[in-house]
Write an enzyme that holds these catalytic residues in place. Structure first.
Site, PDB file in Angstrom:
ATOM      1  N   GLU A  36     -12.213 -22.052  -9.934  1.00 46.77           N
ATOM      2  CA  GLU A  36     -12.854 -23.192  -9.272  1.00 46.77           C
ATOM      3  C   GLU A  36     -11.834 -24.261  -8.892  1.00 46.77           C
ATOM      4  O   GLU A  36     -11.904 -24.855  -7.830  1.00 46.77           O
ATOM      5  CB  GLU A  36     -13.919 -23.808 -10.196  1.00 46.77           C
ATOM      6  CG  GLU A  36     -15.215 -23.058 -10.220  1.00 46.77           C
ATOM      7  CD  GLU A  36     -15.876 -22.984  -8.850  1.00 46.77           C
ATOM      8  OE1 GLU A  36     -15.961 -24.012  -8.169  1.00 46.77           O
ATOM      9  OE2 GLU A  36     -16.282 -21.878  -8.458  1.00 46.77           O
ATOM     10  N   CYS A 191     -22.831 -19.846   6.971  1.00 45.90           N
ATOM     11  CA  CYS A 191     -23.005 -21.261   7.334  1.00 45.90           C
ATOM     12  C   CYS A 191     -21.631 -21.923   7.442  1.00 45.90           C
ATOM     13  O   CYS A 191     -21.303 -22.853   6.717  1.00 45.90           O
ATOM     14  CB  CYS A 191     -23.883 -21.970   6.305  1.00 45.90           C
ATOM     15  SG  CYS A 191     -24.515 -23.535   6.911  1.00 45.90           S
ATOM     16  N   CYS A 201     -29.083 -15.600   8.817  1.00 46.11           N
ATOM     17  CA  CYS A 201     -29.192 -16.423   7.609  1.00 46.11           C
ATOM     18  C   CYS A 201     -30.581 -16.318   6.969  1.00 46.11           C
ATOM     19  O   CYS A 201     -31.602 -16.446   7.659  1.00 46.11           O
ATOM     20  CB  CYS A 201     -28.888 -17.884   7.954  1.00 46.11           C
ATOM     21  SG  CYS A 201     -29.056 -18.975   6.535  1.00 46.11           S
ATOM     22  N   CYS A 207     -34.601 -24.066   7.932  1.00 43.53           N
ATOM     23  CA  CYS A 207     -33.419 -24.933   8.053  1.00 43.53           C
ATOM     24  C   CYS A 207     -33.602 -25.925   9.204  1.00 43.53           C
ATOM     25  O   CYS A 207     -33.727 -25.531  10.361  1.00 43.53           O
ATOM     26  CB  CYS A 207     -32.184 -24.066   8.277  1.00 43.53           C
ATOM     27  SG  CYS A 207     -30.725 -25.030   8.676  1.00 43.53           S
TER      28      CYS A 207
HETATM   29  S1  SF4 Z   1     -29.802 -21.414   9.333  1.00 46.43           S
HETATM   30 FE1  SF4 Z   1     -29.083 -23.336   8.498  1.00 46.43          FE
HETATM   31  S2  SF4 Z   1     -28.253 -22.788   6.508  1.00 46.43           S
HETATM   32 FE2  SF4 Z   1     -28.431 -20.909   7.683  1.00 46.43          FE
HETATM   33  S3  SF4 Z   1     -26.435 -20.619   8.676  1.00 46.43           S
HETATM   34 FE3  SF4 Z   1     -27.750 -21.723  10.103  1.00 46.43          FE
HETATM   35  S4  SF4 Z   1     -27.307 -23.876   9.717  1.00 46.43           S
HETATM   36 FE4  SF4 Z   1     -26.545 -22.725   7.950  1.00 46.43          FE
END
Ligand code: SF4
Length: 351
Positions: A36, A191, A201, A207
């Protein structure tokens, strides 16, 4: 319980998440902690070979704590942000002396250690012990800013508070380690900063940035500020016959603390000390090499290298100064611009 943010993310990670990283093999808290810290400001691919060499040499906290800082910095050399290595070394010493060489399972205790903030402590607790502690590193900030449509630069206190609230409410109470890994993976793979792959995604349906077509605007960038430019000189004192260079260990506080650099001075007016020395020792005229620009968080540094070819080793009584054989440079941690100049020296002077 798994919430509506975490559920699709966990399902996605079961298929696409990373499980082959060297620090994922055994969930060892020490491995997770070191990884990390190395991953702060640094890409996974860069970190892997550093992590492997580091663990081969410092396999546990107490071994790290009794090593010299010089050696730890040499293993860190090239990763940058050297305060991370100094803090790791100091924290290892505290853990070895006060906690029997292991990492406590308490976030607030972890946060008292040098270099461990809330997010790093939470990463250790969730990844190693499966505790419901949310993290908020750069990747996670980006995902949350977009998903929840959080406006403003995350460096400002109020924005950061909102992001922590989002991180807390998104954290499930079970599968905590898998969730932490999943959100880090999503930020690193789909993302991404530019051109996020929203069509793949698992969070796409909810989102806000994707729904409103705002993925280019969020997260809000840092307000632009021109970085001031500082200038200095580096004196490369080289004794080709013995294949040695003169290095100086920098003070532990301040930039490149504890690393080895060429003797530096700011300029004729500012700091006559080294210039005076060079004059007193009647050194030959230097070759002027091309400037190097190195960018720090708060300023840019313009380095003018001056190359001196010597036919003997100068006796220089100056704090932290040492003649170092070129084949022993790996024992002396050096900042990136010094490494670059060493490479140039070896190429141009055929050494
Ligand atoms: S949908 Fe939203 S969380 Fe997913 S890649 Fe696109 S911007 Fe990122």
């Amino acid at each position: 319980m798994v919430n509506e943010f975490a559920q699709p993310l966990l399902q996605w990670a079961e298929v696409y998440g990373r499980r082959d990283l060297p620090w994922q093999k055994d969930r060892d808290p020490y491995h997770i902690w070191v990884s990390e810290v190395m991953l702060q400001q640094t890409r996974v691919d860069t970190v892997i070979p550093y992590f492997q060499k580091f663990m081969a040499r410092f396999p546990d906290i107490c071994t790290l704590s009794i090593a010299s800082l010089d050696e730890v910095l040499a293993y860190w050399s090239g990763l940058g942000y050297y305060a991370r290595a100094r803090n790791l070394h100091r924290a290892a010493s505290v853990l070895c002396n006060e906690q029997g060489g292991s990492l406590p399972m308490d976030r607030l205790v972890l946060e008292t250690l040098p270099g461990i903030g809330r997010s790093t402590a939470a990463a250790i607790l969730s990844l190693a012990y499966d505790l419901p502690e949310p993290i908020l590193d750069g990747n996670v900030k980006r995902v949350l800013s977009r998903y929840y449509e959080i406006e403003g630069w995350s460096g400002s206190g109020s924005v950061l508070r909102q992001l922590w609230q989002c991180a807390e409410k998104s954290m499930p109470v079970s599968s905590c380690g898998a969730y932490t890994q999943a959100i880090m993976d999503l930020g690193a793979s789909l993302c991404t900063r530019s051109k996020p792959q929203c069509e793949h995604c698992p969070l796409m349906a909810e989102c806000m940035a994707q729904i409103k077509g705002r993925t280019d605007e969020l997260p809000s960038p840092r307000p632009s500020k021109k970085l001031p430019l500082r200038k200095n000189y580096m004196a490369i004192l080289h004794h080709p016959k013995e294949s040695m260079v003169l290095l100086q260990r920098r003070a532990e506080n301040g930039i490149w603390g504890g690393l080895w650099s060429f003797p530096e001075f700011e300029g004729e007016q500012e700091n006559g000390e080294w210039l005076q020395l060079i004059e007193d020792k009647q050194l030959p005229n230097p070759e002027l090499w091309n400037d190097i620009i190195h960018t720090f968080t708060h300023f840019r540094l313009q380095i003018t290298p001056l190359y001196f070819e010597l036919d003997h080793q100068l006796e220089i009584e100056h704090k932290g100064v040492e003649w170092v054989a070129l084949n022993r440079l790996h024992e002396h941690g050096q900042p990136a611009p010094v490494k670059k100049l060493m490479k140039q020296l070896q190429q141009e002077k055929n050494v």
